[in-house]
Design a protein around this motif. Structure first.
Motif, short mmCIF file in Angstrom:
data_model
loop_
_atom_site.label_atom_id
_atom_site.label_comp_id
_atom_site.label_asym_id
_atom_site.label_seq_id
_atom_site.Cartn_x
_atom_site.Cartn_y
_atom_site.Cartn_z
N GLY A 68 0.83 -1.20 0.00
CA GLY A 68 0.00 0.00 0.00
C GLY A 68 0.86 1.25 0.00
O GLY A 68 2.09 1.17 0.10
N ALA A 72 -1.91 3.87 3.79
CA ALA A 72 -2.13 2.52 4.31
C ALA A 72 -1.01 2.12 5.28
O ALA A 72 -1.26 1.54 6.34
CB ALA A 72 -2.22 1.52 3.16
N ASP A 75 -1.46 4.04 8.62
CA ASP A 75 -2.64 3.71 9.41
C ASP A 75 -2.64 2.27 9.92
O ASP A 75 -3.30 1.98 10.92
CB ASP A 75 -3.91 3.94 8.58
N TYR A 76 -1.93 1.38 9.25
CA TYR A 76 -1.98 -0.04 9.62
C TYR A 76 -0.56 -0.61 9.78
O TYR A 76 -0.18 -1.56 9.09
CB TYR A 76 -2.75 -0.83 8.56
N ASN A 177 -7.65 4.47 -0.98
CA ASN A 177 -7.22 4.33 0.42
C ASN A 177 -5.96 3.50 0.57
O ASN A 177 -5.26 3.62 1.59
CB ASN A 177 -8.34 3.71 1.26
N THR A 178 -5.66 2.67 -0.41
CA THR A 178 -4.52 1.75 -0.25
C THR A 178 -3.54 1.76 -1.41
O THR A 178 -2.52 1.09 -1.36
CB THR A 178 -5.04 0.30 -0.08
#
Length: 316
Positions: A68, A72, A75-76, A177-178
């Motif tokens: 990502g 991405a 956030d992760y 988003n990714t």
């Protein structure tokens, strides 16, 4: 290698894996093995062991990863470090335990320090601090590189790591988003064009410099590594040419036909100032990219337009 060599491509449905599959098929390789993530969870050690021992491939190409862009990764962080280590560790260790003689591990240029001298040489690995926004992914990939190097050193097996620059192309991820920067820009410009050429807002200042490689060229590099025993454990794969993010945006804007304004949101992070790969080691061995950037973006955009119905429209 011969046409009957059994080659397992982990991640064969992804952008890179599918390009490798197409390239190998075009060269006459007929014994290719791929399995979807629904059928085989590469994070599951026992499942990977059972699969490799059952199929007994001659070669494994690891093109599977959780990937990502900045958003991405930021956030992760946990799944980006943990899932990538699970995937690659299961594949690498099972390959070793099952007697697989050749393993090609694919990583990313983000393994190199954020402020390393440019262009990035393979020797710069582990010489400085990583880019904070994607260090989780980078650390996972570094462990994969080092695992393959350790196997090469201790057991003498032909396990090699290829580190591509920013990849793009057909079958890319266009989820805003990714996705990475190039496909995200392409989708934004395309949908803004359909929305009466609405303005497009992009992250950062536009000043960082990036290098981009068309995915079919990456596939060709993998095949080159497959068909030759490379003398070292780590090789950069790229074009040796870069441009600013602003220049990239203007190129994509031109190809998509968007005529609206570009707005740069400088409150968002730029990431690493520059990431240009030194690709002299691969050039000396005989591999070189073939697809120039504008040609590759046009090919990618043509594919995106053809499959645009599969992507939910963004509200501008």
């Amino acid at each position: 290698m011969n046409n009957d060599t059994k080659i397992y491509i982990a991640g064969h449905n992804g952008m890179v894996g599918s390009a490798i599959w197409r390239t190998l098929s075009a060269k006459g390789y007929t014994n290719l093995l791929g399995v979807s993530s629904n059928q085989l969870d590469l994070r599951n050690q026992q499942a990977v062991q059972d699969f490799i021992r059952l199929e007994q491939p001659d070669v494994i190409i690891d093109a599977a990863a959780r990937v990502g862009g900045i958003l991405a990764n930021n956030d992760y962080p946990y799944p980006f470090i943990m899932e990538n280590m699970q995937i690659q560790n299961n594949l690498i260790d099972t390959a070793l335990q099952s007697g697989v003689e050749k393993f090609i591990f694919l990583g990313s240029s983000c393994i190199y320090p954020k402020l390393a001298p440019q262009p990035l040489k393979e020797d710069y690995l582990l010489t400085g601090v990583l880019e904070p926004t994607n260090e989780w992914y980078a650390i996972a990939k570094i462990t994969g590189v080092k695992a393959c190097q350790a196997i090469r050193k201790q057991f003498g097996k032909d396990y090699v790591s290829l580190m591509p620059t920013n990849l793009y192309g057909t079958h890319d991820n266009f989820d805003l988003n990714t996705s990475h920067v190039l496909p995200a820009m392409m989708r934004k410009f395309h949908e803004a064009k359909l929305n009466n050429h609405a303005p497009v807002t992009l992250w950062g200042s536009g000043t960082p410099m990036r290098e981009f490689l068309f995915v079919d060229d990456m596939a060709a590099a993998v095949v080159f590594a497959l068909e030759n025993k490379l003398p070292d454990y780590l090789y950069n794969i790229g074009t040796g040419e870069d441009l600013t993010i602003q220049q990239l945006a203007e190129t994509i804007q031109k190809i998509t036909g968007h005529q609206g304004a570009i707005i740069w949101d400088s409150s968002k992070p730029d990431g690493t100032p520059r990431k240009l790969m030194d690709i002299s080691k691969m050039h000396e061995l005989g591999w070189k990219h073939q697809v120039q950037l504008e040609e590759g973006i046009q090919l990618t955009y043509d594919w995106f337009v053809e499959h645009a119905d599969a992507f939910k429209q963004v509200k501008m």
